[in-house]
Design an enzyme around this catalytic site. Structure first.
Site, PDB file in Angstrom:
ATOM      1  N   PHE A  45       3.809  -2.370 -16.939  1.00 28.20           N
ATOM      2  CA  PHE A  45       4.214  -1.804 -15.650  1.00 28.20           C
ATOM      3  C   PHE A  45       5.730  -1.777 -15.551  1.00 28.20           C
ATOM      4  CE2 PHE A  45       5.033  -1.708 -11.107  1.00 28.20           C
ATOM      5  CZ  PHE A  45       4.194  -0.674 -10.728  1.00 28.20           C
ATOM      6  N   GLU A  87       6.794  14.981 -13.753  1.00 26.30           N
ATOM      7  CA  GLU A  87       6.074  13.772 -13.332  1.00 26.30           C
ATOM      8  C   GLU A  87       6.837  12.544 -13.822  1.00 26.30           C
ATOM      9  OE1 GLU A  87       4.192  12.159 -11.526  1.00 26.30           O
ATOM     10  OE2 GLU A  87       2.102  12.292 -12.175  1.00 26.30           O
ATOM     11  N   ARG A 100      12.888   1.919  -6.534  1.00 23.31           N
ATOM     12  CA  ARG A 100      13.093   3.330  -6.911  1.00 23.31           C
ATOM     13  C   ARG A 100      14.563   3.663  -7.151  1.00 23.31           C
ATOM     14  NH1 ARG A 100       8.242   5.955  -6.124  1.00 23.31           N
ATOM     15  NH2 ARG A 100       7.043   5.426  -4.265  1.00 23.31           N
ATOM     16  N   ASP A 128      -0.092   7.797 -17.031  1.00 20.82           N
ATOM     17  CA  ASP A 128      -0.669   6.491 -17.377  1.00 20.82           C
ATOM     18  C   ASP A 128      -2.114   6.722 -17.825  1.00 20.82           C
ATOM     19  OD1 ASP A 128      -1.232   3.766 -17.460  1.00 20.82           O
ATOM     20  OD2 ASP A 128      -1.346   3.537 -15.305  1.00 20.82           O
TER      21      ASP A 128
HETATM   22  P1  5GP Z   1      -2.180   8.166 -13.785  1.00 17.98           P
HETATM   23  O1  5GP Z   1      -2.856   9.019 -12.764  1.00 17.98           O
HETATM   24  O2  5GP Z   1      -1.730   8.898 -15.018  1.00 17.98           O
HETATM   25  O3  5GP Z   1      -2.987   6.939 -14.125  1.00 17.98           O
HETATM   26  O4  5GP Z   1      -0.902   7.556 -13.107  1.00 17.98           O
HETATM   27  C1  5GP Z   1       0.111   8.311 -12.643  1.00 17.98           C
HETATM   28  C2  5GP Z   1       0.849   7.603 -11.543  1.00 17.98           C
HETATM   29  O5  5GP Z   1       0.639   6.185 -11.569  1.00 17.98           O
HETATM   30  C3  5GP Z   1       2.328   7.766 -11.708  1.00 17.98           C
HETATM   31  O6  5GP Z   1       2.766   8.951 -11.102  1.00 17.98           O
HETATM   32  C4  5GP Z   1       2.857   6.521 -11.028  1.00 17.98           C
HETATM   33  O7  5GP Z   1       3.000   6.751  -9.649  1.00 17.98           O
HETATM   34  C5  5GP Z   1       1.791   5.481 -11.242  1.00 17.98           C
HETATM   35  N1  5GP Z   1       2.109   4.573 -12.355  1.00 17.98           N
HETATM   36  C6  5GP Z   1       1.470   4.477 -13.532  1.00 17.98           C
HETATM   37  N2  5GP Z   1       2.037   3.560 -14.332  1.00 17.98           N
HETATM   38  C7  5GP Z   1       3.073   3.064 -13.636  1.00 17.98           C
HETATM   39  C8  5GP Z   1       4.085   2.085 -13.940  1.00 17.98           C
HETATM   40  O8  5GP Z   1       4.159   1.478 -15.025  1.00 17.98           O
HETATM   41  N3  5GP Z   1       5.001   1.846 -12.971  1.00 17.98           N
HETATM   42  C9  5GP Z   1       4.979   2.483 -11.759  1.00 17.98           C
HETATM   43  N4  5GP Z   1       5.943   2.155 -10.899  1.00 17.98           N
HETATM   44  N5  5GP Z   1       4.057   3.419 -11.445  1.00 17.98           N
HETATM   45  C10 5GP Z   1       3.127   3.705 -12.382  1.00 17.98           C
END
Ligand code: 5GP
Length: 179
Positions: free
Chosen positions: A157, A104, A170, A108
């Site tokens: 972020f 992954e 990306r 977050d």
């Molecule tokens: P979660 O479900 O753990 O909250 O988030 C997972 C997904 O959120 C990651 O796979 C990613 O796509 C997106 N995400 C979370 N934080 C960031 C960040 O700081 N930057 C970016 N580009 N995507 C993030």
């Protein structure tokens, strides 16, 4: 690493981690996985899209005999978590009895993993571990065991090295953080 700001969709980002720093963190993580899975043949499950660059570099340093598959779950829009995770697409391989290692880009809130893990566990794998490039401990809202974290980061972020801001960034070899 470039020392200047970049702008994506009108938003500024500053350099945060260089390609060399990322490479070191990824190699260290691969070494740990190689040691821990010695004698086993894991099935790496790459979570698209953000995990593609990390997965590519990590897997080049995996010396185990292994398989690699790609799946897709829902992703973010903008810089805030939607909290919604859609269907898991693309996992056609037989998972029962296998040692799964999910790759992954970033954990977050943990919502993605919180939804994905039960679906995978329902298929009776021998084990499931998560290998994540980044982990934001301050954002985590679900109980998760993360044994393979390349790097913990603050609750900011980030973009680059596979991670996007609304589709952009990306391709960047370095990681940048929102200013
Ligand atoms: P979660 O479900 O753990 O909250 O988030 C997972 C997904 O959120 C990651 O796979 C990613 O796509 C997106 N995400 C979370 N934080 C960031 C960040 O700081 N930057 C970016 N580009 N995507 C993030």
């Amino acid at each position: 690493m470039g020392s200047s700001l970049i702008t994506l969709h009108g938003k500024d980002f500053q350099p945060y981690l260089s390609a060399a720093q990322l490479a070191e963190a990824v190699e260290n993580l691969a070494a740990r996985i190689n040691a821990d899975y010695a004698g086993r043949q894991p099935l790496f499950v790459v979570i698209l899209t953000g995990g593609f660059m990390f997965a590519s570099d990590l897997l080049k340093h995996i010396t185990l005999t292994c398989e690699v598959v790609f799946i897709r779950v829902s992703s973010y829009e903008g810089t805030e978590s939607s909290g919604m995770v859609q269907e898991v697409l693309g996992l056609r391989e037989e998972v029962a009895g296998r040692d799964l290692i999910l790759i992954e880009d970033i954990v977050d809130t943990g919502t993605t993993m919180h939804h994905l893990l039960p679906r995978l566990l329902a298929q009776n794998p021998a084990s499931v571990e998560i290998a994540t490039l980044f982990f934001k401990p301050a954002s985590l809202r679900h109980e998760l065991t993360l044994n393979y974290v390349a790097r913990e980061i603050p609750n900011d972020f980030v973009v680059g090295y596979g991670l996007d801001y609304d589709g952009l960034g990306r391709n960047l070899p370095d990681v940048y953080v929102a200013v």
